[in-house]
Motif scaffolding. Structure first.
Motif, PDB file in Angstrom:
ATOM      1  N   ASP A   1       8.111   8.061  -3.131  1.00 12.51           N
ATOM      2  CA  ASP A   1       8.320   7.046  -4.159  1.00 12.51           C
ATOM      3  C   ASP A   1       8.515   5.652  -3.566  1.00 12.51           C
ATOM      4  OD1 ASP A   1       8.035   8.891  -6.158  1.00 12.51           O
ATOM      5  OD2 ASP A   1      10.180   9.187  -6.501  1.00 12.51           O
ATOM      6  N   ASP A   2       8.894   5.587  -2.284  1.00 10.51           N
ATOM      7  CA  ASP A   2       9.013   4.267  -1.639  1.00 10.51           C
ATOM      8  C   ASP A   2       7.764   3.937  -0.815  1.00 10.51           C
ATOM      9  OD1 ASP A   2       9.397   6.066   0.396  1.00 10.51           O
ATOM     10  OD2 ASP A   2      11.248   5.182   1.157  1.00 10.51           O
ATOM     11  N   ASN A   3       6.637   4.593  -1.171  1.00 11.95           N
ATOM     12  CA  ASN A   3       5.302   4.241  -0.653  1.00 11.95           C
ATOM     13  C   ASN A   3       5.096   4.523   0.829  1.00 11.95           C
ATOM     14  OD1 ASN A   3       4.341   3.398  -3.162  1.00 11.95           O
ATOM     15  ND2 ASN A   3       5.240   1.368  -2.907  1.00 11.95           N
ATOM     16  N   ARG A   4       5.642   5.623   1.303  1.00 17.71           N
ATOM     17  CA  ARG A   4       5.325   6.095   2.651  1.00 17.71           C
ATOM     18  C   ARG A   4       4.391   7.287   2.545  1.00 17.71           C
ATOM     19  NH1 ARG A   4       9.652   8.325   6.040  1.00 17.71           N
ATOM     20  NH2 ARG A   4      10.851   8.673   4.146  1.00 17.71           N
ATOM     21  N   SER A   5       3.525   7.436   3.531  1.00 13.24           N
ATOM     22  CA  SER A   5       2.694   8.637   3.658  1.00 13.24           C
ATOM     23  C   SER A   5       3.256   9.434   4.821  1.00 13.24           C
ATOM     24  CB  SER A   5       1.240   8.268   3.916  1.00 13.24           C
ATOM     25  OG  SER A   5       0.746   7.467   2.877  1.00 13.24           O
ATOM     26  N   VAL A   6       3.692  10.662   4.560  1.00 14.54           N
ATOM     27  CA  VAL A   6       4.471  11.405   5.539  1.00 14.54           C
ATOM     28  C   VAL A   6       3.882  12.786   5.781  1.00 14.54           C
ATOM     29  CG1 VAL A   6       6.787  12.210   6.147  1.00 14.54           C
ATOM     30  CG2 VAL A   6       6.523  10.196   4.676  1.00 14.54           C
ATOM     31  N   LEU A   7       3.731  13.142   7.046  1.00 17.78           N
ATOM     32  CA  LEU A   7       3.355  14.510   7.415  1.00 17.78           C
ATOM     33  C   LEU A   7       4.586  15.397   7.285  1.00 17.78           C
ATOM     34  CD1 LEU A   7       1.175  14.190  10.643  1.00 17.78           C
ATOM     35  CD2 LEU A   7       0.509  15.341   8.525  1.00 17.78           C
ATOM     36  N   ILE A   8       4.471  16.472   6.519  1.00 19.76           N
ATOM     37  CA  ILE A   8       5.599  17.385   6.321  1.00 19.76           C
ATOM     38  C   ILE A   8       5.201  18.800   6.730  1.00 19.76           C
ATOM     39  CG2 ILE A   8       6.518  15.980   4.431  1.00 19.76           C
ATOM     40  CD1 ILE A   8       5.458  18.167   2.502  1.00 19.76           C
ATOM     41  N   ASP A   9       6.171  19.679   6.675  1.00 20.38           N
ATOM     42  CA  ASP A   9       5.993  21.117   6.883  1.00 20.38           C
ATOM     43  C   ASP A   9       5.260  21.446   8.170  1.00 20.38           C
ATOM     44  OD1 ASP A   9       6.103  23.790   6.670  1.00 20.38           O
ATOM     45  OD2 ASP A   9       5.007  23.956   4.787  1.00 20.38           O
ATOM     46  N   PHE A  10       5.982  21.311   9.271  1.00 21.64           N
ATOM     47  CA  PHE A  10       5.435  21.671  10.577  1.00 21.64           C
ATOM     48  C   PHE A  10       5.589  23.164  10.837  1.00 21.64           C
ATOM     49  CE2 PHE A  10       5.422  17.234  10.902  1.00 21.64           C
ATOM     50  CZ  PHE A  10       4.699  16.845  12.015  1.00 21.64           C
TER      51      PHE A  10
ATOM     52  N   LEU B   1      -2.673  -3.457   0.604  1.00 19.29           N
ATOM     53  CA  LEU B   1      -1.684  -2.815  -0.258  1.00 19.29           C
ATOM     54  C   LEU B   1      -1.138  -1.590   0.455  1.00 19.29           C
ATOM     55  CD1 LEU B   1      -3.576  -2.857  -3.679  1.00 19.29           C
ATOM     56  CD2 LEU B   1      -1.802  -4.440  -2.929  1.00 19.29           C
ATOM     57  N   THR B   2       0.049  -1.142   0.059  1.00 13.59           N
ATOM     58  CA  THR B   2       0.567   0.104   0.611  1.00 13.59           C
ATOM     59  C   THR B   2      -0.260   1.261   0.066  1.00 13.59           C
ATOM     60  OG1 THR B   2       2.099   0.535  -1.204  1.00 13.59           O
ATOM     61  CG2 THR B   2       2.910  -0.846   0.607  1.00 13.59           C
ATOM     62  N   VAL B   3      -0.203   2.387   0.739  1.00 11.94           N
ATOM     63  CA  VAL B   3      -0.950   3.557   0.280  1.00 11.94           C
ATOM     64  C   VAL B   3      -0.497   3.961  -1.114  1.00 11.94           C
ATOM     65  CG1 VAL B   3      -1.364   5.997   0.668  1.00 11.94           C
ATOM     66  CG2 VAL B   3      -1.449   4.408   2.583  1.00 11.94           C
ATOM     67  N   GLY B   4       0.815   3.971  -1.315  1.00 14.60           N
ATOM     68  CA  GLY B   4       1.330   4.348  -2.630  1.00 14.60           C
ATOM     69  C   GLY B   4       0.815   3.415  -3.712  1.00 14.60           C
ATOM     70  N   ASP B   5       0.777   2.111  -3.430  1.00  9.09           N
ATOM     71  CA  ASP B   5       0.272   1.137  -4.394  1.00  9.09           C
ATOM     72  C   ASP B   5      -1.202   1.395  -4.704  1.00  9.09           C
ATOM     73  OD1 ASP B   5       2.655  -0.183  -4.681  1.00  9.09           O
ATOM     74  OD2 ASP B   5       2.214  -1.709  -3.171  1.00  9.09           O
ATOM     75  N   LYS B   6      -1.984   1.683  -3.658  1.00 11.21           N
ATOM     76  CA  LYS B   6      -3.417   1.912  -3.854  1.00 11.21           C
ATOM     77  C   LYS B   6      -3.663   3.134  -4.744  1.00 11.21           C
ATOM     78  CE  LYS B   6      -5.295  -0.140   0.389  1.00 11.21           C
ATOM     79  NZ  LYS B   6      -6.352  -0.940  -0.239  1.00 11.21           N
ATOM     80  N   VAL B   7      -2.958   4.226  -4.431  1.00 10.33           N
ATOM     81  CA  VAL B   7      -3.151   5.452  -5.200  1.00 10.33           C
ATOM     82  C   VAL B   7      -2.733   5.232  -6.649  1.00 10.33           C
ATOM     83  CG1 VAL B   7      -2.370   7.826  -5.482  1.00 10.33           C
ATOM     84  CG2 VAL B   7      -2.915   6.966  -3.204  1.00 10.33           C
ATOM     85  N   LYS B   8      -1.572   4.615  -6.839  1.00 13.09           N
ATOM     86  CA  LYS B   8      -1.065   4.425  -8.197  1.00 13.09           C
ATOM     87  C   LYS B   8      -1.914   3.432  -8.975  1.00 13.09           C
ATOM     88  CE  LYS B   8       3.507   5.660  -6.609  1.00 13.09           C
ATOM     89  NZ  LYS B   8       4.793   5.161  -6.101  1.00 13.09           N
ATOM     90  N   GLN B   9      -2.402   2.396  -8.288  1.00 11.92           N
ATOM     91  CA  GLN B   9      -3.268   1.415  -8.930  1.00 11.92           C
ATOM     92  C   GLN B   9      -4.558   2.071  -9.401  1.00 11.92           C
ATOM     93  OE1 GLN B   9      -5.715  -1.540  -6.652  1.00 11.92           O
ATOM     94  NE2 GLN B   9      -4.193  -2.968  -7.448  1.00 11.92           N
ATOM     95  N   GLN B  10      -5.076   2.977  -8.570  1.00 10.53           N
ATOM     96  CA  GLN B  10      -6.341   3.629  -8.906  1.00 10.53           C
ATOM     97  C   GLN B  10      -6.195   4.571 -10.090  1.00 10.53           C
ATOM     98  OE1 GLN B  10      -8.647   5.210  -5.650  1.00 10.53           O
ATOM     99  NE2 GLN B  10      -9.519   6.807  -6.900  1.00 10.53           N
TER     100      GLN B  10
END
Length: 334
Positions: free
Chosen positions: A174-183, A303-312
């Protein structure tokens, strides 16, 4: 020993100074909980509790392990603990943060930051339902994977591999980070065939070498998965499994159709990453980053990734996301 799944810890249970709030998820290696620390900070806690090796009855804290599976359980326990130790050394905004790891109740717990948002897979499902020629815009794809590759490069520099990169394991917060999870797949997965150990794989995103015992895995293995994730962002669906591509490469046919919709440069990058021969792929994240960001390849607003996705996706995303969250609780993961 009963083959029933081990019971998760009930809400209110104290482990390592954290109080369990509720179960978030369960998988092949155990259970993930939402928990609160002494300062009431919310965290996610992964408990090593492989259902193929253990059981646990309601009211108990420690798992019950059959004598014939004890050695495999201990081997996995050691691997789980070492993964926690390695991940704790990594500090990068695109890699989920490990806050603590400890032994208790004859098992191991891994404490990570609690992320709020949705996975890339959730966004792909929403985007493809819009039925546009492009599932994601090229600028969105380039920005997203530029961020993820920065984190993956640090992981590889620490001599680790993720080995389960897929849209479900890329989280947009929600704060517009793209994060790799679940290693989870970075641990060596316990096979039932004696002491042979092999990695877990996800069909469509797993490189060909993950299906064989006689090949070496390396950065190029994760890079195949990155290419498959970019393919999913373009197509809306994962590519066919690697073994199937050997006989009939439908993924290559699909990529040909994307020429004219996406730039030749992006299509060729995805083809490069998804080469069936490991030696024909980028051999390092740096090599891939260099091509993805080469001069003239991207001239887009920052734009941040979150902004781009949400804008689209606009307002349709919000309504769909609410429905997704209500039904699957995917909006809160580790």
């Amino acid at each position: 020993m009963s083959k029933s799944k081990p019971f998760p810890l009930p809400p209110g249970t104290l482990i390592g100074g954290y109080r369990v709030v509720r179960r978030l998820a369960a998988g092949g290696f155990g259970v993930v909980y939402l928990a609160a620390g002494a300062d009431q900070q919310m965290v996610a806690i992964k408990e090593y509790l492989p259902p193929s090796l253990v059981t646990r009855e309601p009211g108990l804290l420690a798992p019950q392990i059959a004598p014939d599976k004890l050695s495999l359980y201990r081997l996995g326990l050691k691997s789980f603990f070492e993964e926690g130790r390695s991940l704790a050394q990594i500090s990068h905004p695109s890699v989920v943060s490990v806050l603590n790891f400890f032994r208790e109740n004859e098992t191991v717990y891994l404490v990570t930051e609690f992320l709020e948002g949705a996975s890339l897979q959730d966004f792909i499902v929403v985007a493809r339902d819009l039925k546009n020629d492009k599932v994601f815009r090229e600028s969105t794809i380039r920005s997203l994977f530029d961020e993820i590759l920065r984190g993956l490069r640090i992981v590889h520099q620490h001599k680790m591999l993720h080995l389960d990169i897929k849209p479900a394991n890329i989280f947009i917060t929600d704060d517009n980070r793209s994060v790799l999870i679940d290693f989870g797949a970075a641990r060596e997965v316990l096979s039932k065939e004696g002491n042979f150990i092999r990695p877990m794989y996800t069909p469509g995103f797993a490189a060909p070498e993950m299906y064989r015992r006689d090949t070496t895995m390396g950065p190029w293995t994760d890079i195949y998965a990155i290419g498959a994730c970019m393919f999913a962002c373009m197509h809306g669906f994962p590519p066919s499994e690697a073994p199937q591509r050997v006989t009939e490469d439908k993924a290559a046919q699909t990529l040909k159709r994307f020429r004219g919709i996406y730039s030749d440069d992006l299509v060729e990058i995805v083809q490069w990453c998804m080469a069936l021969d490991p030696l024909e792929r980028p051999q390092s994240v740096f090599a891939l980053q260099k091509e993805l960001n080469r001069a003239g390849a991207r001239r887009y607003t920052q734009l941040t990734v979150g902004d781009k996705v949400k804008q689209q996706l606009g307002s349709m995303l919000e309504s769909t996301k609410k429905n997704v969250l209500k039904s699957t609780d995917v909006g809160k993961k580790t």
